[in-house]
Design an enzyme around this catalytic site. Structure first.
Site, PDB file in Angstrom:
ATOM      1  N   LYS A 283       0.835  -1.185   0.000  1.00 31.42           N
ATOM      2  CA  LYS A 283       0.000   0.000   0.000  1.00 31.42           C
ATOM      3  C   LYS A 283       0.880   1.249   0.000  1.00 31.42           C
ATOM      4  O   LYS A 283       2.049   1.118   0.331  1.00 31.42           O
ATOM      5  CB  LYS A 283      -0.907   0.008   1.230  1.00 31.42           C
TER       6      LYS A 283
ATOM      7  N   HIS B 181      -1.839  -4.635   6.105  1.00 29.82           N
ATOM      8  CA  HIS B 181      -1.483  -5.499   7.239  1.00 29.82           C
ATOM      9  C   HIS B 181      -2.476  -5.411   8.399  1.00 29.82           C
ATOM     10  O   HIS B 181      -2.496  -6.280   9.260  1.00 29.82           O
ATOM     11  CB  HIS B 181      -0.038  -5.265   7.702  1.00 29.82           C
TER      12      HIS B 181
ATOM     13  N   GLU C 213      -1.440   7.752  16.839  1.00 25.97           N
ATOM     14  CA  GLU C 213      -0.081   7.210  16.987  1.00 25.97           C
ATOM     15  C   GLU C 213       0.806   8.231  17.683  1.00 25.97           C
ATOM     16  O   GLU C 213       0.731   9.428  17.371  1.00 25.97           O
ATOM     17  CB  GLU C 213       0.535   6.918  15.610  1.00 25.97           C
TER      18      GLU C 213
ATOM     19  N   HIS D 181      -5.942   1.322   5.866  1.00 28.93           N
ATOM     20  CA  HIS D 181      -6.234   0.531   7.065  1.00 28.93           C
ATOM     21  C   HIS D 181      -7.612   0.822   7.694  1.00 28.93           C
ATOM     22  O   HIS D 181      -8.372  -0.088   7.990  1.00 28.93           O
ATOM     23  CB  HIS D 181      -5.175   0.784   8.133  1.00 28.93           C
TER      24      HIS D 181
HETATM   25  C1  BG6 Z   1       1.744   1.747   8.099  1.00 26.94           C
HETATM   26  C2  BG6 Z   1       1.831   3.241   7.933  1.00 26.94           C
HETATM   27  O1  BG6 Z   1       1.068   1.181   7.020  1.00 26.94           O
HETATM   28  O2  BG6 Z   1       1.048   1.442   9.314  1.00 26.94           O
HETATM   29  C3  BG6 Z   1       2.543   3.860   9.138  1.00 26.94           C
HETATM   30  O3  BG6 Z   1       2.560   3.558   6.750  1.00 26.94           O
HETATM   31  C4  BG6 Z   1       1.859   3.420  10.431  1.00 26.94           C
HETATM   32  O4  BG6 Z   1       2.550   5.289   9.021  1.00 26.94           O
HETATM   33  C5  BG6 Z   1       1.713   1.903  10.472  1.00 26.94           C
HETATM   34  O5  BG6 Z   1       2.644   3.868  11.523  1.00 26.94           O
HETATM   35  C6  BG6 Z   1       0.920   1.460  11.692  1.00 26.94           C
HETATM   36  O6  BG6 Z   1       0.842   0.071  11.724  1.00 26.94           O
HETATM   37  P1  BG6 Z   1       1.192  -0.872  12.962  1.00 26.94           P
HETATM   38  O7  BG6 Z   1       0.072  -1.814  13.013  1.00 26.94           O
HETATM   39  O8  BG6 Z   1       2.441  -1.575  12.582  1.00 26.94           O
HETATM   40  O9  BG6 Z   1       1.314  -0.023  14.181  1.00 26.94           O
END
Ligand code: BG6
Length: 490
Positions: A163, A193, A231, A255
């Site tokens: 993505k 993911h 985040e 997501h």
């Molecule tokens: C990614 C984004 O796909 O997902 C990031 O590009 C983000 O910016 C991250 O921080 C968050 O995913 P996780 O589940 O690994 O905290």
């Protein structure tokens, strides 16, 4: 074509089969994603005995940044030491290290890639499956796909595409067209993911394996839904990627809306990829185009001073918005989405807010109303994950007074989580098994870009917010008259 495609049963349903022998080619093997998630994830799969009996992993990158086999091993070892629980001291390390090789790969010269791939296939023996993982910057997707086609490598192979899939409707359509020139849809695994996270998958079990929730999972009983992913992380050195992407494309168009798809879908007939993806596509089809007055874009104070950020950049590092799913189940129920960088907490939470019954028979004490206490079902989908039902209960004592109470299911205290897979690990395994259930489909993605068009064409100005806050003050109007579930009240 060899891709098992949409009719394939999910591993959960087929009892966790082991994939056929494979050669995995990881494009972008020296990049950030490979380092943080993909190489550690492949090693964790190997250490858990989930990779095929015989496999090889070929790292690939343009000649200008290509590594030798030995340097690739060192790179992987350093990566694992920093980013995984399973360390290179694990007994599985020697076998994993022996599976690694590296090839330079450029559209003008694929000779090194072809030779390394052939050697890897000979080492595996027989006719292993090929899995190409495109962990490259999005502008490079079409050229890598075309290179695979021109080199004759696409036949029978599968391809994982990272993505964000396009930046708007036109680019997503062009990318789908470029991919479909080389690969059949059954060979394409567009990865998100979040769909590989245990607690997101559990939304399907919660809703459809119980008689308890589904009867009230609709506009008769639900007042609002929130998908909230704040985040604390900042740019983490990714300015080059983030500047051209921003919070909406990085997180919402991918997501958050995919999670919304699972929360809002109708019951699928089966858990095959076709049924599941038909249902999420219908959710996106029913989504109304985003209204600009329902969006707040923000940028944290100090973003403009980050290395690699353009002077005067208007890239948003935060976005909150309201979307509507206009179908029989959800008509009139707002869905509130929020995400951003440098916020007060790192959380990944879905909140279902239920309509309030009349409370006139109860003593409200000093409160004007209970509208801030709310009946909510809170799904915390950050690993290991939990689900809480918040409700009102009688406070102990002679008077009929209400207090807030919660019933909580926590994954880590309810199941053995030792064999848990991270989102990426689960999805790489699914791709090897040919199961597309948790991968996004061309029509669903294109519809999301279509719904987002008003925002992408005329983005409202970014409003500043302080690092460590919950975003610009203006976001309070988005869920009004309800509030954001986060930050949680004690
Ligand atoms: C990614 C984004 O796909 O997902 C990031 O590009 C983000 O910016 C991250 O921080 C968050 O995913 P996780 O589940 O690994 O905290």
């Amino acid at each position: 074509m060899a891709g098992a495609g949409e009719g394939h049963a999910r591993p959960g349903g087929s009892g966790g089969a082991r994939p056929d022998d494979h050669v995995v080619v990881l494009f972008g093997a020296t990049g950030d994603l490979a380092q943080r998630k993909l190489l550690p994830g492949l090693f964790h799969l190997a250490a858990s005995g989930l990779l095929p009996e015989r496999y090889r992993i070929v790292g690939a990158a343009p000649a200008a940044v290509a590594l030798s086999d030995a340097d690739f091993s060192d790179h992987a070892r350093a990566t694992f030491a920093a980013h995984v629980i399973t360390k290179p001291t694990d007994p599985a390390w020697a076998g994993f290290e022996a599976s690694l090789s590296f090839a330079a790969a450029d559209p003008e010269d694929t000779s090194a890639l072809l030779a390394t791939l052939a050697a890897a296939e000979r080492a595996v023996g027989g006719t292993p499956r090929r899995l190409f993982h495109l962990a490259v910057p999005p502008p490079a997707f079409p050229s890598v796909v075309a290179m695979l086609g021109a080199a004759g490598l696409a036949e029978g192979a599968r391809v994982i595409v990272e993505k964000p899939f396009g930046t708007d409707l036109a680019s997503a359509r062009a990318l789908n067209a470029a991919i479909h020139e080389v690969f059949d849809e059954s060979q394409v695994f567009r990865i998100d993911h979040f769909l590989g996270k245990e607690s997101v998958d559990n939304i399907l079990a919660l809703r459809f394996a119980n008689g308890l929730f589904e009867p009230i999972w609709n506009r008769e009983h639900v007042a609002y839904v929130q998908v909230d992913v704040p985040e604390t992380l900042g740019l983490e050195g990714r300015a080059a990627f983030y500047e051209g992407t921003g919070a909406f494309r990085d997180m919402v168009a991918t997501h958050l809306l995919q999670v919304l798809g699972f929360v809002a879908m109708e019951p699928p007939v089966t858990l095959t990829a076709k049924s599941l993806r038909d249902e999420t596509a219908k959710v996106f089809e029913a989504m109304a185009p985003v209204e600009l007055h329902d969006v707040v874009r923000g940028q944290y104070v100090g973003y403009l001073d980050e290395p690699g950020v353009a002077p005067g950049s208007t890239t948003e590092t935060f976005v909150a918005l309201r979307v509507m799913v206009d179908n029989w189940r959800w008509h009139g129920v707002p869905f509130f989405l929020r995400t951003g960088k440098c916020l007060a907490e790192s959380r990944q939470v879905v909140t279902i807010g239920f309509r309030q019954p009349t409370l006139r028979m109860f003593d409200l004490g000093t409160r004007q109303s209970w509208s801030d206490a709310g009946n909510e079902l809170v799904i915390d989908f950050q690993d290991p994950g939990s689900i809480s039902a918040r409700f009102l209960a009688k406070e102990p004592g002679p008077a009929m007074r209400l207090g807030t109470a919660a019933m909580t299911f926590a994954y880590d205290s309810s199941f053995a989580t030792a064999n848990d897979l991270e989102g990426y690990e689960r999805l790489i395994l699914d791709a090897m098994l040919g199961d597309q259930s948790l991968f996004t489909r061309a029509d669903g993605i294109e519809r999301i870009w279509e719904v987002a068009a008003p925002l992408l064409e005329s983005p409202p100005p970014v409003e500043p917010y302080a690092r460590g806050s919950w975003g610009p003050a203006a976001i309070r109007r988005i869920p009004a008259p309800h509030g954001w579930h986060l930050p949680e009240r004690p």
